[in-house]
Design a protein around this motif. Sequence first.
Motif, PDB file in Angstrom:
ATOM      1  N   ASP A  86       0.830  -1.204   0.000  1.00 47.45           N
ATOM      2  CA  ASP A  86       0.000   0.000   0.000  1.00 47.45           C
ATOM      3  C   ASP A  86       0.865   1.255   0.000  1.00 47.45           C
ATOM      4  OD1 ASP A  86      -2.266  -1.551   0.001  1.00 47.45           O
ATOM      5  OD2 ASP A  86      -2.953  -0.939   1.990  1.00 47.45           O
ATOM      6  N   TYR A  87       1.951   1.219   0.780  1.00 46.49           N
ATOM      7  CA  TYR A  87       2.863   2.361   0.823  1.00 46.49           C
ATOM      8  C   TYR A  87       3.502   2.593  -0.549  1.00 46.49           C
ATOM      9  CZ  TYR A  87       6.878   5.262   2.008  1.00 46.49           C
ATOM     10  OH  TYR A  87       7.812   6.261   2.023  1.00 46.49           O
ATOM     11  N   ALA A  88       3.954   1.527  -1.197  1.00 41.63           N
ATOM     12  CA  ALA A  88       4.560   1.648  -2.519  1.00 41.63           C
ATOM     13  C   ALA A  88       3.575   2.240  -3.526  1.00 41.63           C
ATOM     14  CB  ALA A  88       5.069   0.287  -3.001  1.00 41.63           C
ATOM     15  N   TYR A  89       2.316   1.833  -3.456  1.00 46.60           N
ATOM     16  CA  TYR A  89       1.296   2.379  -4.351  1.00 46.60           C
ATOM     17  C   TYR A  89       0.987   3.833  -4.009  1.00 46.60           C
ATOM     18  CZ  TYR A  89      -0.287  -1.576  -7.206  1.00 46.60           C
ATOM     19  OH  TYR A  89      -0.393  -2.573  -8.144  1.00 46.60           O
ATOM     20  N   CYS A  90       1.051   4.162  -2.744  1.00 47.17           N
ATOM     21  CA  CYS A  90       0.706   5.515  -2.299  1.00 47.17           C
ATOM     22  C   CYS A  90       1.749   6.548  -2.730  1.00 47.17           C
ATOM     23  CB  CYS A  90       0.541   5.512  -0.786  1.00 47.17           C
ATOM     24  SG  CYS A  90      -0.155   7.034  -0.134  1.00 47.17           S
ATOM     25  N   ARG A  98       7.483  -3.156 -10.140  1.00 44.68           N
ATOM     26  CA  ARG A  98       8.439  -3.353  -9.037  1.00 44.68           C
ATOM     27  C   ARG A  98       7.710  -3.416  -7.698  1.00 44.68           C
ATOM     28  NH1 ARG A  98      12.312  -5.608  -6.453  1.00 44.68           N
ATOM     29  NH2 ARG A  98      13.856  -4.287  -5.484  1.00 44.68           N
ATOM     30  N   ALA A  99       6.712  -2.553  -7.515  1.00 42.63           N
ATOM     31  CA  ALA A  99       5.930  -2.565  -6.270  1.00 42.63           C
ATOM     32  C   ALA A  99       5.244  -3.916  -6.077  1.00 42.63           C
ATOM     33  CB  ALA A  99       4.900  -1.429  -6.272  1.00 42.63           C
ATOM     34  N   ASP A 100       4.688  -4.451  -7.156  1.00 46.76           N
ATOM     35  CA  ASP A 100       4.011  -5.745  -7.065  1.00 46.76           C
ATOM     36  C   ASP A 100       5.007  -6.883  -6.826  1.00 46.76           C
ATOM     37  OD1 ASP A 100       1.678  -4.353  -7.460  1.00 46.76           O
ATOM     38  OD2 ASP A 100       1.414  -4.991  -9.541  1.00 46.76           O
ATOM     39  N   ALA A 101       6.183  -6.796  -7.447  1.00 45.05           N
ATOM     40  CA  ALA A 101       7.222  -7.811  -7.214  1.00 45.05           C
ATOM     41  C   ALA A 101       7.703  -7.759  -5.763  1.00 45.05           C
ATOM     42  CB  ALA A 101       8.393  -7.602  -8.171  1.00 45.05           C
ATOM     43  N   LEU A 102       7.854  -6.552  -5.214  1.00 36.43           N
ATOM     44  CA  LEU A 102       8.225  -6.415  -3.800  1.00 36.43           C
ATOM     45  C   LEU A 102       7.160  -7.021  -2.905  1.00 36.43           C
ATOM     46  CD1 LEU A 102       9.701  -2.808  -3.698  1.00 36.43           C
ATOM     47  CD2 LEU A 102      10.889  -4.899  -3.022  1.00 36.43           C
ATOM     48  N   PHE A 103       5.888  -6.829  -3.265  1.00 37.17           N
ATOM     49  CA  PHE A 103       4.787  -7.413  -2.501  1.00 37.17           C
ATOM     50  C   PHE A 103       4.908  -8.929  -2.451  1.00 37.17           C
ATOM     51  CE2 PHE A 103       0.208  -8.915  -2.709  1.00 37.17           C
ATOM     52  CZ  PHE A 103      -0.058  -8.736  -1.365  1.00 37.17           C
ATOM     53  N   ARG A 104       5.138  -9.547  -3.607  1.00 36.46           N
ATOM     54  CA  ARG A 104       5.250 -11.006  -3.659  1.00 36.46           C
ATOM     55  C   ARG A 104       6.423 -11.486  -2.809  1.00 36.46           C
ATOM     56  NH1 ARG A 104       5.816 -14.624  -9.144  1.00 36.46           N
ATOM     57  NH2 ARG A 104       5.594 -16.664  -8.156  1.00 36.46           N
ATOM     58  N   GLY A 151      10.058   9.735   8.308  1.00 36.21           N
ATOM     59  CA  GLY A 151      11.004   8.624   8.224  1.00 36.21           C
ATOM     60  C   GLY A 151      10.717   7.589   7.172  1.00 36.21           C
ATOM     61  N   GLY A 152       9.982   7.940   6.136  1.00 33.35           N
ATOM     62  CA  GLY A 152       9.677   6.982   5.083  1.00 33.35           C
ATOM     63  C   GLY A 152      10.685   7.026   3.954  1.00 33.35           C
ATOM     64  N   SER A 153      10.830   5.908   3.252  1.00 34.41           N
ATOM     65  CA  SER A 153      11.696   5.824   2.077  1.00 34.41           C
ATOM     66  C   SER A 153      10.985   6.404   0.884  1.00 34.41           C
ATOM     67  CB  SER A 153      12.055   4.378   1.770  1.00 34.41           C
ATOM     68  OG  SER A 153      12.738   3.793   2.842  1.00 34.41           O
ATOM     69  N   LEU A 154      11.732   7.093   0.040  1.00 33.83           N
ATOM     70  CA  LEU A 154      11.152   7.639  -1.177  1.00 33.83           C
ATOM     71  C   LEU A 154      11.831   7.137  -2.432  1.00 33.83           C
ATOM     72  CD1 LEU A 154      10.542  11.292  -0.028  1.00 33.83           C
ATOM     73  CD2 LEU A 154       8.886   9.460  -0.265  1.00 33.83           C
ATOM     74  N   GLU A 155      12.942   6.423  -2.291  1.00 26.54           N
ATOM     75  CA  GLU A 155      13.646   5.896  -3.451  1.00 26.54           C
ATOM     76  C   GLU A 155      13.917   4.417  -3.245  1.00 26.54           C
ATOM     77  OE1 GLU A 155      17.158   8.126  -4.222  1.00 26.54           O
ATOM     78  OE2 GLU A 155      16.103  10.035  -4.221  1.00 26.54           O
ATOM     79  N   VAL A 156      13.682   3.670  -4.273  1.00 23.17           N
ATOM     80  CA  VAL A 156      13.986   2.243  -4.253  1.00 23.17           C
ATOM     81  C   VAL A 156      14.802   1.957  -5.496  1.00 23.17           C
ATOM     82  CG1 VAL A 156      13.049  -0.075  -4.417  1.00 23.17           C
ATOM     83  CG2 VAL A 156      11.965   1.597  -2.938  1.00 23.17           C
ATOM     84  N   PHE A 157      15.865   1.230  -5.317  1.00 26.43           N
ATOM     85  CA  PHE A 157      16.731   0.899  -6.432  1.00 26.43           C
ATOM     86  C   PHE A 157      16.353  -0.472  -6.965  1.00 26.43           C
ATOM     87  CE2 PHE A 157      18.977   4.608  -5.545  1.00 26.43           C
ATOM     88  CZ  PHE A 157      19.113   4.713  -4.170  1.00 26.43           C
ATOM     89  N   PRO A 158      16.564  -0.690  -8.265  1.00 29.62           N
ATOM     90  CA  PRO A 158      16.139  -1.960  -8.873  1.00 29.62           C
ATOM     91  C   PRO A 158      16.690  -3.191  -8.224  1.00 29.62           C
ATOM     92  CG  PRO A 158      17.179  -0.517 -10.502  1.00 29.62           C
ATOM     93  CD  PRO A 158      17.202   0.184  -9.199  1.00 29.62           C
TER      94      PRO A 158
END
Length: 158
Positions: A86-90, A98-104, A151-158
Amino acid sequence: MSPKTYPGGGVWLSDLDVRDLTGHESRSDRPAVELLARLGYQPAGPAAFAIWCPVGFRCDAASIPRVLWGVYPAWARSNRAAVLHDYAYCVQFCSRERADALFREALRACGVSSVRSWIMWRAVRMGGGAYWNARKPEDVQAAREHAARNGGSLEVFP
């Protein structure tokens, strides 16, 4: 918290600490929560980075249709992965794929079976596009600003 690892998943860096908003501040009887402490996850793989969901983040966890709650409870073992998703989608800090792959992967880190995690991943791949695409740029920006302050992350690397 001592990290417990499962095959195919990353590592949770914190426990899930939430306040239940269901029926109080939520719009329905669907599950709704607010994070009282940051939720951290380190994805599997060689890259050493972590994703942090911020204090105060609100979500509905798994958006599972009520008819399926007997088989796939809306609030269960998968709860941390659902909050992360939910956070990744938000904040949309990465692509939807990538968000869906992280979810899995995060489902596996929660101890969800490979079959069930695949089914849940398939469901978000089929049904998540409407929500992702409906996010207005100003809503994404507001979520990012909240994350940056808390304190949330805003960048995710592949």
